[in-house]
Design a protein around this motif. Structure first.
Motif, PDB file in Angstrom:
ATOM      1  N   SER A  54       0.529  -1.036   0.075  1.00  0.00           N
ATOM      2  CA  SER A  54       0.008   0.061  -0.106  1.00  0.00           C
ATOM      3  C   SER A  54       1.088   1.437  -0.104  1.00  0.00           C
ATOM      4  CB  SER A  54      -1.187   0.190   1.093  1.00  0.00           C
ATOM      5  OG  SER A  54      -1.693   0.939   1.768  1.00  0.00           O
ATOM      6  N   PHE A  55       0.214   2.642  -0.638  1.00  0.00           N
ATOM      7  CA  PHE A  55       1.099   3.473  -0.230  1.00  0.00           C
ATOM      8  C   PHE A  55       1.033   4.116   0.505  1.00  0.00           C
ATOM      9  CE2 PHE A  55       1.268   8.510  -0.890  1.00  0.00           C
ATOM     10  CZ  PHE A  55       2.462   8.620  -1.646  1.00  0.00           C
ATOM     11  N   MET A  56       0.290   3.853   1.624  1.00  0.00           N
ATOM     12  CA  MET A  56       0.233   4.219   3.281  1.00  0.00           C
ATOM     13  C   MET A  56       0.799   3.390   3.598  1.00  0.00           C
ATOM     14  SD  MET A  56      -3.548   4.403   4.288  1.00  0.00           S
ATOM     15  CE  MET A  56      -4.333   2.421   5.117  1.00  0.00           C
ATOM     16  N   ASN A  57       0.965   3.650   5.334  1.00  0.00           N
ATOM     17  CA  ASN A  57       1.584   2.520   6.440  1.00  0.00           C
ATOM     18  C   ASN A  57       0.746   1.419   6.789  1.00  0.00           C
ATOM     19  OD1 ASN A  57       4.247   4.259   5.939  1.00  0.00           O
ATOM     20  ND2 ASN A  57       4.685   3.619   7.684  1.00  0.00           N
ATOM     21  N   LEU A  58       0.038   0.198   6.937  1.00  0.00           N
ATOM     22  CA  LEU A  58      -0.342  -1.035   6.875  1.00  0.00           C
ATOM     23  C   LEU A  58      -0.659  -0.899   9.028  1.00  0.00           C
ATOM     24  CD1 LEU A  58      -0.936  -2.842   4.081  1.00  0.00           C
ATOM     25  CD2 LEU A  58      -2.113  -0.485   4.449  1.00  0.00           C
ATOM     26  N   TYR A  59       1.095  -1.135   8.740  1.00  0.00           N
ATOM     27  CA  TYR A  59       1.030  -1.743  10.640  1.00  0.00           C
ATOM     28  C   TYR A  59       2.158  -1.555  11.071  1.00  0.00           C
ATOM     29  CZ  TYR A  59       0.769  -5.677   6.787  1.00  0.00           C
ATOM     30  OH  TYR A  59       0.199  -7.390   5.914  1.00  0.00           O
ATOM     31  N   THR A  60       2.467   0.617  10.960  1.00  0.00           N
ATOM     32  CA  THR A  60       2.667   1.461  12.027  1.00  0.00           C
ATOM     33  C   THR A  60       2.617   2.194  12.300  1.00  0.00           C
ATOM     34  OG1 THR A  60       4.665   1.641   9.582  1.00  0.00           O
ATOM     35  CG2 THR A  60       5.466  -0.491  11.622  1.00  0.00           C
ATOM     36  N   PHE A  61       3.317   3.284  12.441  1.00  0.00           N
ATOM     37  CA  PHE A  61       3.021   4.683  13.664  1.00  0.00           C
ATOM     38  C   PHE A  61       1.270   5.149  13.046  1.00  0.00           C
ATOM     39  CE2 PHE A  61       6.165   5.193  10.179  1.00  0.00           C
ATOM     40  CZ  PHE A  61       7.453   5.748  10.882  1.00  0.00           C
ATOM     41  N   GLN A  62       1.091   3.904  14.262  1.00  0.00           N
ATOM     42  CA  GLN A  62       0.094   3.814  15.339  1.00  0.00           C
ATOM     43  C   GLN A  62      -1.491   2.644  14.760  1.00  0.00           C
ATOM     44  OE1 GLN A  62       0.848   6.966  15.029  1.00  0.00           O
ATOM     45  NE2 GLN A  62       2.304   6.672  16.652  1.00  0.00           N
ATOM     46  N   GLN A  63      -1.208   2.348  13.088  1.00  0.00           N
ATOM     47  CA  GLN A  63      -2.111   1.721  12.158  1.00  0.00           C
ATOM     48  C   GLN A  63      -2.939   3.319  12.054  1.00  0.00           C
ATOM     49  OE1 GLN A  63      -1.970  -2.070  14.043  1.00  0.00           O
ATOM     50  NE2 GLN A  63      -2.098  -2.580  11.738  1.00  0.00           N
ATOM     51  N   ALA A  64      -2.733   4.571  11.972  1.00  0.00           N
ATOM     52  CA  ALA A  64      -3.775   5.373  11.749  1.00  0.00           C
ATOM     53  C   ALA A  64      -3.938   6.361  10.795  1.00  0.00           C
ATOM     54  CB  ALA A  64      -3.330   6.552  12.907  1.00  0.00           C
ATOM     55  N   GLY A  65      -3.949   4.840   9.275  1.00  0.00           N
ATOM     56  CA  GLY A  65      -3.558   5.048   7.932  1.00  0.00           C
ATOM     57  C   GLY A  65      -2.852   6.652   7.530  1.00  0.00           C
ATOM     58  N   ARG A  66      -1.525   6.502   8.620  1.00  0.00           N
ATOM     59  CA  ARG A  66      -0.389   7.724   7.929  1.00  0.00           C
ATOM     60  C   ARG A  66       0.378   7.232   6.882  1.00  0.00           C
ATOM     61  NH1 ARG A  66       2.659   9.437  13.029  1.00  0.00           N
ATOM     62  NH2 ARG A  66       3.646  10.180  11.668  1.00  0.00           N
ATOM     63  N   ILE A  67       1.152   8.161   5.557  1.00  0.00           N
ATOM     64  CA  ILE A  67       1.606   7.949   4.752  1.00  0.00           C
ATOM     65  C   ILE A  67       3.027   8.498   5.458  1.00  0.00           C
ATOM     66  CG2 ILE A  67       2.493   8.149   2.269  1.00  0.00           C
ATOM     67  CD1 ILE A  67      -0.610   8.857   2.048  1.00  0.00           C
ATOM     68  N   VAL A  68       4.170   7.224   5.796  1.00  0.00           N
ATOM     69  CA  VAL A  68       4.892   8.155   5.776  1.00  0.00           C
ATOM     70  C   VAL A  68       6.795   7.279   5.049  1.00  0.00           C
ATOM     71  CG1 VAL A  68       7.562   7.587   7.651  1.00  0.00           C
ATOM     72  CG2 VAL A  68       4.681   8.434   8.130  1.00  0.00           C
ATOM     73  N   ASN A  69       6.117   5.740   4.542  1.00  0.00           N
ATOM     74  CA  ASN A  69       7.379   4.974   4.030  1.00  0.00           C
ATOM     75  C   ASN A  69       7.417   5.281   2.379  1.00  0.00           C
ATOM     76  OD1 ASN A  69       7.785   3.565   6.387  1.00  0.00           O
ATOM     77  ND2 ASN A  69       8.075   1.919   5.361  1.00  0.00           N
ATOM     78  N   SER A  70       6.147   6.035   1.604  1.00  0.00           N
ATOM     79  CA  SER A  70       6.112   6.210   0.755  1.00  0.00           C
ATOM     80  C   SER A  70       6.663   7.840   0.412  1.00  0.00           C
ATOM     81  CB  SER A  70       5.123   6.026  -0.176  1.00  0.00           C
ATOM     82  OG  SER A  70       4.078   5.014  -0.226  1.00  0.00           O
ATOM     83  N   LEU A  71       7.185   8.371   1.283  1.00  0.00           N
ATOM     84  CA  LEU A  71       7.647   9.833   1.461  1.00  0.00           C
ATOM     85  C   LEU A  71       9.196   9.895   1.530  1.00  0.00           C
ATOM     86  CD1 LEU A  71       4.785  11.763   3.187  1.00  0.00           C
ATOM     87  CD2 LEU A  71       4.674  11.456   0.962  1.00  0.00           C
ATOM     88  N   TYR A  72       9.758   8.708   2.471  1.00  0.00           N
ATOM     89  CA  TYR A  72      11.396   9.104   3.151  1.00  0.00           C
ATOM     90  C   TYR A  72      11.586   7.869   2.589  1.00  0.00           C
ATOM     91  CZ  TYR A  72      14.279  10.515   6.904  1.00  0.00           C
ATOM     92  OH  TYR A  72      15.161  10.827   7.472  1.00  0.00           O
ATOM     93  N   SER A  73      12.834   7.817   1.556  1.00  0.00           N
ATOM     94  CA  SER A  73      13.483   6.631   1.456  1.00  0.00           C
ATOM     95  C   SER A  73      12.874   6.063   1.126  1.00  0.00           C
ATOM     96  CB  SER A  73      14.738   6.795   2.938  1.00  0.00           C
ATOM     97  OG  SER A  73      15.722   6.081   2.367  1.00  0.00           O
ATOM     98  N   PRO A  74      12.443   4.885   0.535  1.00  0.00           N
ATOM     99  CA  PRO A  74      11.449   4.328  -0.104  1.00  0.00           C
ATOM    100  C   PRO A  74      11.974   3.029  -0.380  1.00  0.00           C
ATOM    101  CG  PRO A  74      11.018   5.628  -1.371  1.00  0.00           C
ATOM    102  CD  PRO A  74      11.235   6.139  -0.714  1.00  0.00           C
TER     103      PRO A  74
END
Length: 595
Positions: A54-74
């Motif tokens: 997924s474009f968004m994080n599924l397992y981390t960052f409070q599983q809040a639907g945040r987008i982190v991995n796609s924006l930072y050194s993917p």
């Protein structure tokens, strides 16, 4: 490779010595950025393991639907995720990743010094100084990602020489583009700070070039390659920033710059920072004493490096800058980052100055003194850094070191049941990779979408961190989380039907479904720190979050990763012994067939 055996052995042993306190005590360091960076790596590993992307994080960052991995050194996160799955636990991952990073860091510096025709002994010494310097030791102490980008900077010495001398062949410019593309996979900010360093060499080379049009076209081809290789990092960032208002990084006082020219030591304990200070002043002193003996390239390299050093200190009027350009307080944050960019070139230019002065004056004593000083400073730097690692391990092992102290942050920025950092260690050694990530939640509201702009001053950010912790981390126990295909599912039971806040964020292209009914992201009510309100039903409620990236983003990622695959295959074919053997075998068969 035979010529480099001594260098490989020395740099390898130096790396092992530096991380030996971790090995001997069987302890891992988490550091200030550990929860953030290791969460990204765990996310990549879980998406790979479960074939659930997924474009968004599924397992981390409070599983809040945040987008982190796609924006930072993917891409690098994916490679680290693969390594994590292969080695099986976080401790082995940390040891292996540290060895790879610091060995390559020292080896790249060694090869850069050889390109400048410095002696092998001095090149090895510079490699050891660099791998134990404050420019890169952040990855060891705090899992700081910028250290990985800075560790790559010595590879640019070859392209810098090519730019300066006007050797702008297509192959050379494509190599420069490749190196910029590689760095782009680690940290975009480091590229932004580093690229101005190349401008004087670019201008000189273009002026010297006899075929300016052809050279310019070759340079543009290199720029295009760098952009293509960076598409997977740039386009997702443009998509998310274009359609959403995100929480900006905290603004910092720019008049708290690097202290490389004004070191501050408040106790008998010192890290290798003092070595950088010594070399910085040696560079400035050598430039003043031997300027007339230096080659033009050395003068330019030293001049640009000293300029970067001064820019990073309070000698530069940062008060005026932050008054006229306050956005830099949030974007650049710390002028000390400029020092980190300058450090590898500071080491090389300082050594080059004294080496050229010794050769120009035929001063054997100066040549011997330079090598001796290099060896002395490398031993001292490695010794100081290793002792600092040992002290950090000791602090983490003490039963009275709090968890917040162990990861170098404030208690209000952490949500965990663990009272001490020592109780975290078992999570590094289990094959349950999620135990470390779930053991503690450090508040990092990066890339969270909000409805109104939030001030970036530090006092406001204290409130932001507190509110985020209270509205996300501390609310997770009220919900049941499950990663579903391409999304996250939250389940809870309600006694009454009413509006309630849920620890979930919504981007412009997020797709939210509550109890089978789609929710419009444009009509959602947001709390000022990013979490949303939904109207729950009495009984069981199910909220599903997914994200639909744009066609442009999908195509750009395909192009970017395809370009990387092609580059990898070309390197494998032409730059490795196996590739060269296969290539020679093909040529031999073609020759035999022609006969």
């Amino acid at each position: 490779m035979r010529k480099n055996r001594v260098a490989i052995a020395v740099i390898g042993l130096a790396t092992l010595l530096m991380i030996s306190p971790l090995l001997l005590n069987h302890q891992a360091l988490y550091g200030v950025d550990g929860p953030f960076q290791y969460s990204r790596i765990y996310e990549a590993a879980m998406q790979l393991k479960n074939h659930n992307f997924s474009f968004m994080n599924l397992y981390t960052f409070q599983q809040a639907g945040r987008i982190v991995n796609s924006l930072y050194s993917p891409l690098v996160a994916v490679l680290c995720g693969i390594l994590l799955l292969l080695v099986g636990n976080w401790f082995r991952f940390q040891i292996i990743s540290l060895f790879i990073v610091y060995f390559l860091c020292g080896y790249f510096m060694y090869k850069a010094a050889l390109k400048l025709r410095l002696s092998r002994k001095l090149a090895i010494a510079l490699g050891v100084i660099f791998l134990s310097s404050n420019a890169v030791y952040g990855f060891l102490f705090g899992i700081m990602w910028r250290s990985l980008a800075v560790a790559l900077l010595p590879i640019f010495i070859g392209p810098i020489l090519d730019l300066y001398h006007g050797d702008w062949t297509l192959a050379k410019m494509m190599k420069l583009g490749l190196f910029v593309g590689i760095m782009g996979q680690f940290q975009i900010l480091t590229i932004g700070v580093f690229l101005p360093f190349l401008v004087p060499f670019f201008i000189h080379g273009l002026w010297q070039s006899r075929e300016k049009l052809l050279s310019s076209l070759n340079f543009l081809a290199g720029v295009l390659l760098a952009l293509v290789l960076s598409l997977n990092a740039l386009i997702p960032m443009l998509e998310v920033y274009h359609g959403n208002l995100l929480i900006a990084p905290v603004g910092m006082d720019l008049m708290d710059p690097s202290r490389i020219l004004q070191p501050l030591y408040t106790s008998v304990y010192s890290s290798s920072d003092i070595i950088s200070t010594i070399i910085a002043y040696a560079l400035i002193t050598g430039s003043l004493l031997f300027w007339s003996h230096l080659l033009p390239f050395t003068k330019m390299l030293a001049g640009v490096t000293v300029t970067y050093l001064i820019l990073s200190t309070s000698l530069f009027p940062w008060d005026l800058v932050q008054q006229s350009m306050p956005f830099l307080q949030s974007f650049l944050q710390m002028p000390g980052r400029i020092t980190l960019i300058a450090t590898p070139f500071m080491l090389l230019s300082a050594a080059l100055i004294y080496d050229e002065a010794a050769q120009h004056t035929n001063n054997l004593s100066l040549q011997q003194g330079l090598r001796s000083a290099g060896v002395l400073l490398s031993v001292l730097s490695l010794s100081l850094c290793t002792q600092n690692v040992a002290r950090s391990v000791h602090t983490n092992m003490k039963p009275d070191t709090s968890f917040a102290q162990g990861i170098q942050t404030y208690p209000q920025n952490v949500h965990t049941k663990l009272q001490t950092i020592a109780k975290l260690q078992p999570a590094f050694h289990t094959r349950n990779l999620g135990q470390l990530i779930k053991a503690a939640d450090r508040t990092v509201p990066d890339y969270v979408p909000v409805s109104k702009k939030i001030s970036t001053d530090p006092e406001t950010y204290k409130v932001v961190y507190r509110e985020y912790r209270q509205n996300f981390s501390e609310q997770q126990h009220n919900f049941r989380y499950r990663a579903v295909r391409g999304g996250i599912q939250l389940t809870w039971h309600a006694k009454t039907a009413r509006s309630r806040a849920v620890p979930v964020v919504a981007y412009q292209r997020s797709i939210l479904t509550l109890n089978g009914q789609p929710l419009s992201t444009t009509r959602l009510t947001r709390h000022w720190v990013g979490n949303i309100n939904v109207h729950q039903h009495r009984g069981r409620n199910v909220l599903t979050i997914r994200y639909s990236s744009s066609i442009l983003t999908k195509i750009s990622k395909i192009i970017g990763y395809t370009a990387w695959l092609i580059v990898f295959l070309l390197i494998l074919l032409f730059k490795t012994p196996l590739g060269r053997w296969v290539n020679s075998l093909i040529q031999a068969r073609q020759l035999a067939a022609s006969k």
